[in-house]
Motif scaffolding. Structure first.
Motif, PDB file in Angstrom:
ATOM      1  N   UNK A  53       0.837  -1.205   0.000  1.00  0.00           N
ATOM      2  CA  UNK A  53       0.000   0.000   0.000  1.00  0.00           C
ATOM      3  C   UNK A  53       0.873   1.256   0.000  1.00  0.00           C
ATOM      4  N   UNK A  54       1.886   1.277   0.853  1.00  0.00           N
ATOM      5  CA  UNK A  54       2.775   2.435   0.941  1.00  0.00           C
ATOM      6  C   UNK A  54       3.523   2.671  -0.370  1.00  0.00           C
ATOM      7  N   UNK A  55       3.950   1.589  -1.022  1.00  0.00           N
ATOM      8  CA  UNK A  55       4.715   1.701  -2.271  1.00  0.00           C
ATOM      9  C   UNK A  55       3.837   2.016  -3.471  1.00  0.00           C
ATOM     10  N   UNK A  56       2.656   1.415  -3.541  1.00  0.00           N
ATOM     11  CA  UNK A  56       1.865   1.433  -4.770  1.00  0.00           C
ATOM     12  C   UNK A  56       0.631   2.322  -4.747  1.00  0.00           C
ATOM     13  N   UNK A  57       0.156   2.710  -3.559  1.00  0.00           N
ATOM     14  CA  UNK A  57      -1.025   3.548  -3.408  1.00  0.00           C
ATOM     15  C   UNK A  57      -2.207   3.067  -4.261  1.00  0.00           C
ATOM     16  N   UNK A  58      -2.778   1.908  -3.918  1.00  0.00           N
ATOM     17  CA  UNK A  58      -3.897   1.373  -4.706  1.00  0.00           C
ATOM     18  C   UNK A  58      -5.138   2.261  -4.610  1.00  0.00           C
ATOM     19  N   UNK A  59      -6.018   2.139  -5.602  1.00  0.00           N
ATOM     20  CA  UNK A  59      -7.264   2.911  -5.635  1.00  0.00           C
ATOM     21  C   UNK A  59      -8.341   2.268  -4.762  1.00  0.00           C
ATOM     22  N   UNK A  60      -8.266   0.956  -4.600  1.00  0.00           N
ATOM     23  CA  UNK A  60      -9.235   0.219  -3.792  1.00  0.00           C
ATOM     24  C   UNK A  60      -8.551  -1.042  -3.269  1.00  0.00           C
ATOM     25  N   UNK A  61      -8.982  -1.506  -2.091  1.00  0.00           N
ATOM     26  CA  UNK A  61      -8.345  -2.650  -1.442  1.00  0.00           C
ATOM     27  C   UNK A  61      -9.400  -3.672  -1.039  1.00  0.00           C
ATOM     28  N   UNK A  79      -5.044   0.777   7.931  1.00  0.00           N
ATOM     29  CA  UNK A  79      -5.155   1.543   6.684  1.00  0.00           C
ATOM     30  C   UNK A  79      -5.946   2.827   6.953  1.00  0.00           C
ATOM     31  N   UNK A  80      -7.072   2.680   7.640  1.00  0.00           N
ATOM     32  CA  UNK A  80      -7.966   3.817   7.875  1.00  0.00           C
ATOM     33  C   UNK A  80      -7.385   4.835   8.859  1.00  0.00           C
ATOM     34  N   UNK A  81      -6.440   4.414   9.706  1.00  0.00           N
ATOM     35  CA  UNK A  81      -5.799   5.344  10.645  1.00  0.00           C
ATOM     36  C   UNK A  81      -4.709   6.181   9.982  1.00  0.00           C
ATOM     37  N   UNK A  82      -4.274   5.755   8.781  1.00  0.00           N
ATOM     38  CA  UNK A  82      -3.214   6.466   8.075  1.00  0.00           C
ATOM     39  C   UNK A  82      -3.824   7.591   7.233  1.00  0.00           C
ATOM     40  N   UNK A  83      -3.418   8.819   7.498  1.00  0.00           N
ATOM     41  CA  UNK A  83      -3.990   9.970   6.786  1.00  0.00           C
ATOM     42  C   UNK A  83      -3.894   9.851   5.271  1.00  0.00           C
ATOM     43  N   UNK A  84      -2.837   9.244   4.775  1.00  0.00           N
ATOM     44  CA  UNK A  84      -2.653   9.127   3.328  1.00  0.00           C
ATOM     45  C   UNK A  84      -3.637   8.148   2.688  1.00  0.00           C
TER      46      UNK A  84
END
Length: 135
Positions: A53-61, A79-84
Protein backbone atom coordinates in the motif's frame (compact mmCIF):
# COMPACT_ATOMS: atom_id res chain seq x y z
CA UNK A 1 -7.47 10.82 -6.84
CA UNK A 2 -10.26 10.71 -9.42
CA UNK A 3 -10.18 7.60 -11.57
CA UNK A 4 -12.28 7.39 -14.73
CA UNK A 5 -14.65 4.43 -14.75
CA UNK A 6 -16.42 3.71 -18.01
CA UNK A 7 -20.04 2.61 -17.99
CA UNK A 8 -19.30 -0.59 -19.90
CA UNK A 9 -17.40 -2.18 -17.02
CA UNK A 10 -13.97 -1.20 -18.33
CA UNK A 11 -11.86 -0.39 -15.28
CA UNK A 12 -8.63 0.32 -17.16
CA UNK A 13 -5.88 1.93 -15.17
CA UNK A 14 -7.45 1.20 -11.79
CA UNK A 15 -4.98 -0.11 -9.21
CA UNK A 16 -6.55 -2.84 -7.06
CA UNK A 17 -4.93 -4.62 -4.11
CA UNK A 18 -6.19 -8.08 -3.12
CA UNK A 19 -5.04 -9.27 0.33
CA UNK A 20 -5.79 -12.93 1.02
CA UNK A 21 -3.77 -15.85 2.38
CA UNK A 22 -5.53 -18.14 -0.12
CA UNK A 23 -3.64 -18.44 -3.39
CA UNK A 24 -6.89 -19.57 -5.09
CA UNK A 25 -8.77 -16.44 -4.02
CA UNK A 26 -5.89 -14.16 -5.04
CA UNK A 27 -5.65 -15.83 -8.46
CA UNK A 28 -9.41 -15.77 -9.04
CA UNK A 29 -9.70 -12.09 -8.13
CA UNK A 30 -6.61 -11.24 -10.16
CA UNK A 31 -7.96 -12.99 -13.27
CA UNK A 32 -11.37 -11.31 -13.02
CA UNK A 33 -9.91 -7.87 -12.34
CA UNK A 34 -7.28 -8.05 -15.10
CA UNK A 35 -9.99 -8.97 -17.62
CA UNK A 36 -11.75 -5.74 -16.59
CA UNK A 37 -8.56 -3.77 -17.24
CA UNK A 38 -7.34 -3.31 -13.66
CA UNK A 39 -3.75 -3.32 -12.53
CA UNK A 40 -3.75 -5.96 -9.78
CA UNK A 41 -1.46 -6.11 -6.76
CA UNK A 42 -1.60 -8.95 -4.26
CA UNK A 43 -0.45 -9.63 -0.71
CA UNK A 44 -0.69 -12.78 1.41
CA UNK A 45 -1.28 -11.02 4.75
CA UNK A 46 -1.73 -7.65 6.40
CA UNK A 47 1.97 -7.04 7.04
CA UNK A 48 2.90 -7.58 3.40
CA UNK A 49 -0.11 -5.49 2.38
CA UNK A 50 0.98 -2.45 4.39
CA UNK A 51 4.26 -2.21 2.48
CA UNK A 52 2.48 -2.77 -0.88
CA UNK A 53 0.00 0.00 0.00
CA UNK A 54 2.77 2.44 0.94
CA UNK A 55 4.72 1.70 -2.27
CA UNK A 56 1.86 1.43 -4.77
CA UNK A 57 -1.02 3.55 -3.41
CA UNK A 58 -3.90 1.37 -4.71
CA UNK A 59 -7.26 2.91 -5.64
CA UNK A 60 -9.24 0.22 -3.79
CA UNK A 61 -8.34 -2.65 -1.44
CA UNK A 62 -9.98 -6.05 -0.94
CA UNK A 63 -8.96 -7.72 2.32
CA UNK A 64 -9.72 -11.19 3.67
CA UNK A 65 -10.78 -11.26 7.31
CA UNK A 66 -9.20 -14.54 8.42
CA UNK A 67 -5.44 -14.27 7.87
CA UNK A 68 -2.39 -15.19 9.94
CA UNK A 69 -0.34 -12.55 11.79
CA UNK A 70 -2.55 -9.51 11.06
CA UNK A 71 -6.22 -10.24 10.32
CA UNK A 72 -8.44 -8.26 7.97
CA UNK A 73 -10.03 -6.18 10.73
CA UNK A 74 -6.61 -5.12 12.07
CA UNK A 75 -5.33 -4.44 8.55
CA UNK A 76 -8.36 -2.31 7.68
CA UNK A 77 -8.07 -0.35 10.93
CA UNK A 78 -4.38 0.40 10.25
CA UNK A 79 -5.15 1.54 6.68
CA UNK A 80 -7.97 3.82 7.88
CA UNK A 81 -5.80 5.34 10.64
CA UNK A 82 -3.21 6.47 8.07
CA UNK A 83 -3.99 9.97 6.79
CA UNK A 84 -2.65 9.13 3.33
CA UNK A 85 -4.96 6.14 2.87
CA UNK A 86 -8.00 6.79 5.08
CA UNK A 87 -10.12 7.62 1.99
CA UNK A 88 -9.04 4.50 0.08
CA UNK A 89 -12.05 2.16 -0.08
CA UNK A 90 -11.55 -1.14 1.75
CA UNK A 91 -13.82 -4.09 0.95
CA UNK A 92 -13.82 -6.98 3.43
CA UNK A 93 -13.81 -10.55 2.06
CA UNK A 94 -15.02 -13.45 4.18
CA UNK A 95 -16.50 -16.90 3.99
CA UNK A 96 -18.58 -15.94 7.05
CA UNK A 97 -21.79 -14.03 6.45
CA UNK A 98 -22.79 -13.14 9.99
CA UNK A 99 -24.24 -9.85 11.16
CA UNK A 100 -21.48 -9.53 13.78
CA UNK A 101 -18.76 -9.89 11.12
CA UNK A 102 -20.38 -7.25 8.90
CA UNK A 103 -20.80 -4.87 11.84
CA UNK A 104 -17.20 -5.35 12.94
CA UNK A 105 -16.07 -4.58 9.38
CA UNK A 106 -18.00 -1.30 9.46
CA UNK A 107 -16.55 -0.39 12.86
CA UNK A 108 -12.97 -0.64 11.55
CA UNK A 109 -13.89 1.46 8.52
CA UNK A 110 -14.61 -0.91 5.65
CA UNK A 111 -16.95 0.32 2.93
CA UNK A 112 -18.45 -3.04 1.99
CA UNK A 113 -18.44 -6.74 2.83
CA UNK A 114 -18.35 -9.48 0.18
CA UNK A 115 -18.94 -13.11 1.02
CA UNK A 116 -16.67 -15.72 -0.58
CA UNK A 117 -17.01 -17.21 -3.06
CA UNK A 118 -17.76 -13.91 -4.78
CA UNK A 119 -18.91 -13.51 -8.37
CA UNK A 120 -17.33 -11.37 -11.07
CA UNK A 121 -20.30 -8.99 -10.87
CA UNK A 122 -19.98 -8.63 -7.08
CA UNK A 123 -16.26 -7.89 -7.35
CA UNK A 124 -16.59 -5.35 -10.17
CA UNK A 125 -19.76 -3.89 -8.65
CA UNK A 126 -17.94 -3.18 -5.39
CA UNK A 127 -15.26 -1.29 -7.32
CA UNK A 128 -17.80 0.72 -9.29
CA UNK A 129 -19.71 1.55 -6.09
CA UNK A 130 -16.72 2.87 -4.19
CA UNK A 131 -14.18 4.37 -6.58
CA UNK A 132 -14.89 8.00 -7.41
CA UNK A 133 -15.76 8.49 -11.03
CA UNK A 134 -14.98 11.43 -13.25
CA UNK A 135 -17.54 12.61 -15.75
Amino acid sequence: MEVPVANDGDLSGLKVLVIDDSKTIRRTAETLLKKAGCEVLTAVDGFEALSVIAESEPDIIFVDIMMPRLDGYQTCALIKRNNSFRNTPVIMLSSKDGLFDRARGRIVGSEEYLTKPFTRDELLGAIENHVRRTA
